[in-house]
Design a protein around this motif. Structure first.
Motif, mmCIF file in Angstrom:
data_model
loop_
_atom_site.group_PDB
_atom_site.id
_atom_site.type_symbol
_atom_site.label_atom_id
_atom_site.label_comp_id
_atom_site.label_asym_id
_atom_site.label_seq_id
_atom_site.Cartn_x
_atom_site.Cartn_y
_atom_site.Cartn_z
ATOM 1 N N LYS A 78 4.715 -21.598 -42.259
ATOM 2 C CA LYS A 78 3.435 -22.185 -41.863
ATOM 3 C C LYS A 78 3.640 -23.243 -40.781
ATOM 4 N N HIS A 79 4.805 -23.229 -40.161
ATOM 5 C CA HIS A 79 5.149 -24.114 -39.047
ATOM 6 C C HIS A 79 5.152 -25.590 -39.423
ATOM 7 N N ALA A 80 5.436 -25.896 -40.676
ATOM 8 C CA ALA A 80 5.570 -27.286 -41.083
ATOM 9 C C ALA A 80 7.046 -27.548 -41.352
ATOM 10 N N LEU A 81 7.709 -28.150 -40.388
ATOM 11 C CA LEU A 81 9.127 -28.451 -40.530
ATOM 12 C C LEU A 81 9.347 -29.891 -40.966
ATOM 13 N N GLY A 82 8.352 -30.701 -40.721
ATOM 14 C CA GLY A 82 8.397 -32.098 -41.107
ATOM 15 C C GLY A 82 6.985 -32.641 -41.032
ATOM 16 N N LYS A 116 18.864 -33.650 -36.521
ATOM 17 C CA LYS A 116 18.553 -34.753 -35.611
ATOM 18 C C LYS A 116 17.274 -34.458 -34.834
ATOM 19 N N MET A 117 17.108 -33.228 -34.359
ATOM 20 C CA MET A 117 15.924 -32.884 -33.567
ATOM 21 C C MET A 117 14.640 -33.073 -34.365
ATOM 22 N N ILE A 118 14.617 -32.606 -35.612
ATOM 23 C CA ILE A 118 13.382 -32.722 -36.404
ATOM 24 C C ILE A 118 13.128 -34.182 -36.778
ATOM 25 N N VAL A 120 14.032 -36.836 -34.967
ATOM 26 C CA VAL A 120 13.552 -37.453 -33.720
ATOM 27 C C VAL A 120 12.079 -37.118 -33.512
ATOM 28 N N HIS A 121 11.723 -35.873 -33.747
ATOM 29 C CA HIS A 121 10.330 -35.446 -33.586
ATOM 30 C C HIS A 121 9.402 -36.256 -34.495
ATOM 31 N N GLU A 122 9.771 -36.357 -35.759
ATOM 32 C CA GLU A 122 8.913 -37.083 -36.704
ATOM 33 C C GLU A 122 8.907 -38.587 -36.422
ATOM 34 N N LEU A 123 10.039 -39.145 -36.019
ATOM 35 C CA LEU A 123 10.066 -40.564 -35.659
ATOM 36 C C LEU A 123 9.182 -40.847 -34.449
ATOM 37 N N ALA A 124 9.160 -39.931 -33.490
ATOM 38 C CA ALA A 124 8.322 -40.132 -32.305
ATOM 39 C C ALA A 124 6.852 -40.236 -32.682
#
Length: 180
Positions: A78-82, A116-118, A120-124
């Motif tokens: 469902k495209h929810a990675l974080g 790290k990528m996910i 970074v995405h959520e921290l942004a």
């Protein structure tokens, strides 16, 4: 050829290259060669420490994190990675808010760069709510190769989905043989 749902927004020539890797059975090997390093972030406490260290390095002035956990309810399909949420509570006469990050459990077994990528995405999202230019500039500030990592993560998710479909097909074949 089957559609590549994780690569829908990418140009047809890139999708064709990925289809070729899949047809040759080389996608998984290519990803394993490129991202051989696993990570040691196995539980929620370690994940909190990992995320907090990245936050302290790049987003010192952002709101504090109240909770960071692996979440088995987040579904990649469902495209929810974080997810990132703000929880508000009334304490006396004050309104207190706490930020939570939830990372899909599929990242427990992901290469270190994808975790790290996910993160970074959520921290942004602590600073930028929308996926706009400022958001992606912040992502590339924290991880200069962010865009390549995002693309390769999509390849990895495609590979996982194909492996899962293959495993299901083998189980169904075995079940049919047992019934015959």
């Amino acid at each position: 050829m089957q559609p590549l749902k994780y690569l829908v927004g990418y140009p047809p020539h890139l999708q064709a290259q990925v289809q070729e890797l899949i047809a040759q059975g080389r996608l998984g090997k290519r990803l394993a060669e490129r991202y051989p390093e696993p990570h040691d972030v196995r539980n929620d406490r370690q994940l909190y420490d990992y995320v907090q260290a990245l936050k302290d390095r790049h987003l010192r002035k952002a709101v504090p994190l109240g909770k960071v956990v692996y979440d088995s309810k987040l579904q990649v399909m469902k495209h929810a990675l974080g997810t990132h949420t703000t929880i508000s509570r009334v304490q006396g006469a004050k309104l207190k808010s706490s930020r939570e990050l939830r990372i899909a459990t599929v990242f427990r077994d992901a290469p270190a760069e994808f975790l790290k990528m996910i993160v970074v995405h959520e921290l942004a999202h602590l600073k930028e709510a929308e996926h706009d230019k400022a958001f992606y500039q912040l992502c590339t500030h924290m991880a200069p190769d962010y865009h390549q990592l995002e693309f390769d993560l999509r390849l990895w998710l495609t590979h996982l989905e194909l492996e899962d479909a293959e495993a299901r097909a083998l189980r169904q074949d075995a079940h049919r043989e047992n019934e015959a």
